[in-house]
Write an enzyme that holds these catalytic residues in place. Structure first.
Site, PDB file in Angstrom:
ATOM      1  N   GLN A  90       0.802  -1.220   0.000  1.00  0.00           N
ATOM      2  CA  GLN A  90       0.000   0.000   0.000  1.00  0.00           C
ATOM      3  C   GLN A  90       0.836   1.271   0.000  1.00  0.00           C
ATOM      4  O   GLN A  90       1.967   1.283   0.461  1.00  0.00           O
ATOM      5  CB  GLN A  90      -0.926   0.035   1.223  1.00  0.00           C
ATOM      6  N   ARG A 135      -3.576  10.873   2.779  1.00  0.00           N
ATOM      7  CA  ARG A 135      -4.616  11.470   3.618  1.00  0.00           C
ATOM      8  C   ARG A 135      -5.559  12.234   2.689  1.00  0.00           C
ATOM      9  O   ARG A 135      -5.102  12.979   1.828  1.00  0.00           O
ATOM     10  CB  ARG A 135      -4.002  12.413   4.647  1.00  0.00           C
ATOM     11  N   GLU A 157      -4.223   3.336   0.036  1.00  0.00           N
ATOM     12  CA  GLU A 157      -4.959   3.469   1.292  1.00  0.00           C
ATOM     13  C   GLU A 157      -5.323   4.936   1.458  1.00  0.00           C
ATOM     14  O   GLU A 157      -4.455   5.787   1.660  1.00  0.00           O
ATOM     15  CB  GLU A 157      -4.088   3.009   2.460  1.00  0.00           C
ATOM     16  N   ASN A 178      -9.514  11.516   8.102  1.00  0.00           N
ATOM     17  CA  ASN A 178      -9.674  11.958   9.491  1.00  0.00           C
ATOM     18  C   ASN A 178     -10.990  12.713   9.556  1.00  0.00           C
ATOM     19  O   ASN A 178     -11.172  13.739   8.899  1.00  0.00           O
ATOM     20  CB  ASN A 178      -8.493  12.834   9.906  1.00  0.00           C
ATOM     21  N   ARG A 210       9.884  19.713  -1.036  1.00  0.00           N
ATOM     22  CA  ARG A 210       9.504  18.557  -1.853  1.00  0.00           C
ATOM     23  C   ARG A 210       9.814  17.260  -1.119  1.00  0.00           C
ATOM     24  O   ARG A 210      10.739  17.178  -0.340  1.00  0.00           O
ATOM     25  CB  ARG A 210      10.216  18.584  -3.200  1.00  0.00           C
ATOM     26  N   HIS A 250       4.523  11.051  -6.565  1.00  0.00           N
ATOM     27  CA  HIS A 250       3.295  10.607  -7.221  1.00  0.00           C
ATOM     28  C   HIS A 250       3.176   9.087  -7.178  1.00  0.00           C
ATOM     29  O   HIS A 250       4.142   8.396  -6.877  1.00  0.00           O
ATOM     30  CB  HIS A 250       3.265  11.070  -8.685  1.00  0.00           C
ATOM     31  N   GLU A 303       0.698   9.727 -12.190  1.00  0.00           N
ATOM     32  CA  GLU A 303       1.292   9.591 -13.521  1.00  0.00           C
ATOM     33  C   GLU A 303       0.469   8.593 -14.323  1.00  0.00           C
ATOM     34  O   GLU A 303       0.089   7.539 -13.813  1.00  0.00           O
ATOM     35  CB  GLU A 303       2.736   9.111 -13.425  1.00  0.00           C
TER      36      GLU A 303
END
Length: 178
Positions: A30, A34, A96, A100, A119, A123, A169
């Site tokens: 996974q 968020r 996943e 929240n 940074r 992606h 991408e």
């Protein structure tokens, strides 16, 4: 700083270690994002990208939910909740989505996607049979593009944004530019 280059293929090969027998059954399972609002993210990941909701897990005591998404046949998803959870957690390369509770109504809530300073994460990537056909479909669904297939130096691949701004991408393994 002088001339800067990446590793040579030989150096990269030398740095990689042999797989330890103890890791032979490890599985990349996974990547977690968020999300602010599952009412926006779930339709995007299922309706636009074609993923299946593998399992939803709620944690009321901590006020969050997890939505595991992946490319599996919906008919293969077990009906029994316990079996479904184990099955979903054994699929390869799932996303996943972590929600929240309450973030969807907070106008100041947003998440750092890693593509602005500082940074970090960049992606995820989706292989599609035809990049141009997929992008036409994404345009029809009003998806925001970071890069269209013929923009920039790298032709034949694209980047889109999900509802929270994470980059995805879009490529075809047989036409990826050198």
């Amino acid at each position: 700083m002088g001339d800067v280059t990446g590793l040579s293929n030989a150096e990269a090969d030398e740095l990689c270690q042999k797989q330890d027998a103890a890791t032979k059954d490890f599985l990349f399972q996974q990547t977690m994002y968020r999300i602010k609002d599952p009412r926006k993210s779930l339709p995007f990941y299922t309706g636009v990208l074609g993923m299946t909701l593998l399992v939803k897990l709620d944690f009321p005591e901590a006020k969050f939910s997890l939505y595991f998404m992946g490319y599996e046949n919906p008919a293969d998803v077990p009906k029994d909740p316990k079996e479904r959870r184990s099955w979903a957690m054994s699929r390869k390369a799932t996303v996943e989505l972590t929600h929240n509770w309450g973030t969807e109504t907070d106008p100041d809530q947003s998440y750092h996607t890693g593509n602005s300073d500082p940074r970090g994460f960049g992606h995820i990537g989706l292989m599609v049979p035809d990049v141009y056909a997929a992008c036409k479909r994404f345009e029809e669904h009003g998806v925001e593009f970071v890069k269209k297939p013929d923009d920039g130096r790298m032709k034949g691949l694209a980047f889109i944004r999900d509802p929270d701004g994470y980059w995805i991408e879009i490529f075809n393994a047989f036409t990826v530019p050198n």
